[in-house]
Design a protein around this motif. Structure first.
Motif, PDB file in Angstrom:
ATOM      1  N   LYS A  75      48.099 -30.030  13.391  1.00  0.00           N
ATOM      2  CA  LYS A  75      49.038 -31.137  13.606  1.00  0.00           C
ATOM      3  C   LYS A  75      49.148 -32.003  12.356  1.00  0.00           C
ATOM      4  O   LYS A  75      50.251 -32.349  11.915  1.00  0.00           O
ATOM      5  CB  LYS A  75      48.571 -31.989  14.793  1.00  0.00           C
ATOM      6  N   LYS A  76      48.021 -32.338  11.753  1.00  0.00           N
ATOM      7  CA  LYS A  76      48.036 -33.167  10.539  1.00  0.00           C
ATOM      8  C   LYS A  76      48.771 -32.471   9.400  1.00  0.00           C
ATOM      9  O   LYS A  76      49.545 -33.087   8.673  1.00  0.00           O
ATOM     10  CB  LYS A  76      46.602 -33.490  10.099  1.00  0.00           C
ATOM     11  N   LYS A  77      48.530 -31.179   9.259  1.00  0.00           N
ATOM     12  CA  LYS A  77      49.168 -30.439   8.174  1.00  0.00           C
ATOM     13  C   LYS A  77      50.669 -30.296   8.418  1.00  0.00           C
ATOM     14  O   LYS A  77      51.457 -30.348   7.476  1.00  0.00           O
ATOM     15  CB  LYS A  77      48.488 -29.090   7.981  1.00  0.00           C
ATOM     16  N   GLU A 116      51.020 -21.873   4.682  1.00  0.00           N
ATOM     17  CA  GLU A 116      50.109 -22.759   3.960  1.00  0.00           C
ATOM     18  C   GLU A 116      48.952 -23.222   4.860  1.00  0.00           C
ATOM     19  O   GLU A 116      47.799 -23.292   4.421  1.00  0.00           O
ATOM     20  CB  GLU A 116      50.857 -23.979   3.415  1.00  0.00           C
ATOM     21  N   ILE A 117      49.292 -23.530   6.099  1.00  0.00           N
ATOM     22  CA  ILE A 117      48.264 -23.963   7.047  1.00  0.00           C
ATOM     23  C   ILE A 117      47.275 -22.833   7.309  1.00  0.00           C
ATOM     24  O   ILE A 117      46.054 -23.044   7.275  1.00  0.00           O
ATOM     25  CB  ILE A 117      48.898 -24.447   8.374  1.00  0.00           C
ATOM     26  N   GLU A 128      52.456 -32.513   9.993  1.00  0.00           N
ATOM     27  CA  GLU A 128      53.000 -33.851   9.703  1.00  0.00           C
ATOM     28  C   GLU A 128      53.165 -34.066   8.208  1.00  0.00           C
ATOM     29  O   GLU A 128      54.010 -34.853   7.782  1.00  0.00           O
ATOM     30  CB  GLU A 128      52.081 -34.926  10.305  1.00  0.00           C
ATOM     31  N   ARG A 129      52.379 -33.369   7.419  1.00  0.00           N
ATOM     32  CA  ARG A 129      52.478 -33.471   5.955  1.00  0.00           C
ATOM     33  C   ARG A 129      53.479 -32.484   5.367  1.00  0.00           C
ATOM     34  O   ARG A 129      53.595 -32.355   4.151  1.00  0.00           O
ATOM     35  CB  ARG A 129      51.106 -33.258   5.316  1.00  0.00           C
ATOM     36  N   GLY A 130      54.167 -31.764   6.254  1.00  0.00           N
ATOM     37  CA  GLY A 130      55.226 -30.864   5.808  1.00  0.00           C
ATOM     38  C   GLY A 130      54.748 -29.503   5.353  1.00  0.00           C
ATOM     39  O   GLY A 130      55.497 -28.774   4.697  1.00  0.00           O
ATOM     40  N   LYS A 131      53.543 -29.119   5.704  1.00  0.00           N
ATOM     41  CA  LYS A 131      53.022 -27.813   5.304  1.00  0.00           C
ATOM     42  C   LYS A 131      53.642 -26.717   6.166  1.00  0.00           C
ATOM     43  O   LYS A 131      53.950 -26.910   7.338  1.00  0.00           O
ATOM     44  CB  LYS A 131      51.495 -27.752   5.461  1.00  0.00           C
TER      45      LYS A 131
END
Length: 109
Positions: free
Chosen positions: A77-79, A88-89, A81-84
């Motif tokens: 979720k955090k990644k 990439e995740i 939100e950072r546009g990953k």
């Protein structure tokens, strides 16, 4: 029957009561039966103890798995939100993309 005396059984007026009382008395007085009873009790005790330990281990493993799953969801979720991207995740978390997609679906629910 547990506290029945010989005298009480004789005065019960029932042949069945007398036979049951006699059998109970013989069992109580038999060392062999007492040993077998204790062995059976001990066996059941250890079976229950083993089952309890197995249940605790399974519960621990299940809780650990749920905790890891929640942690992964939070990271995904955090990644996101950072546009990953999913790729990439997956690379950052060292997981396959299918798993990341599955976690994303669960987040959307």
């Amino acid at each position: 029957m547990e506290h029945t005396t010989d005298e009480a059984a004789e005065h019960a007026g029932s042949e069945r009561i007398r036979r049951i009382h006699d059998r109970v008395r013989k069992v109580r007085n038999s060392e062999e039966v007492g040993v077998k009873y204790m062995q059976a009790w001990e066996e059941k005790y250890y079976e229950k103890e083993e089952a309890r330990k197995e249940g605790m281990q399974e519960g621990f493993q299940e809780g650990l798995q749920k905790g890891l799953q929640k942690g992964l969801k939070d990271l995904v979720k955090k990644k996101l939100e950072r546009g990953k991207s999913v790729e990439e995740i997956a690379d950052a978390l060292e997981e396959n993309e299918d798993m990341i997609l599955e976690l994303i679906k669960e987040l959307e629910v």
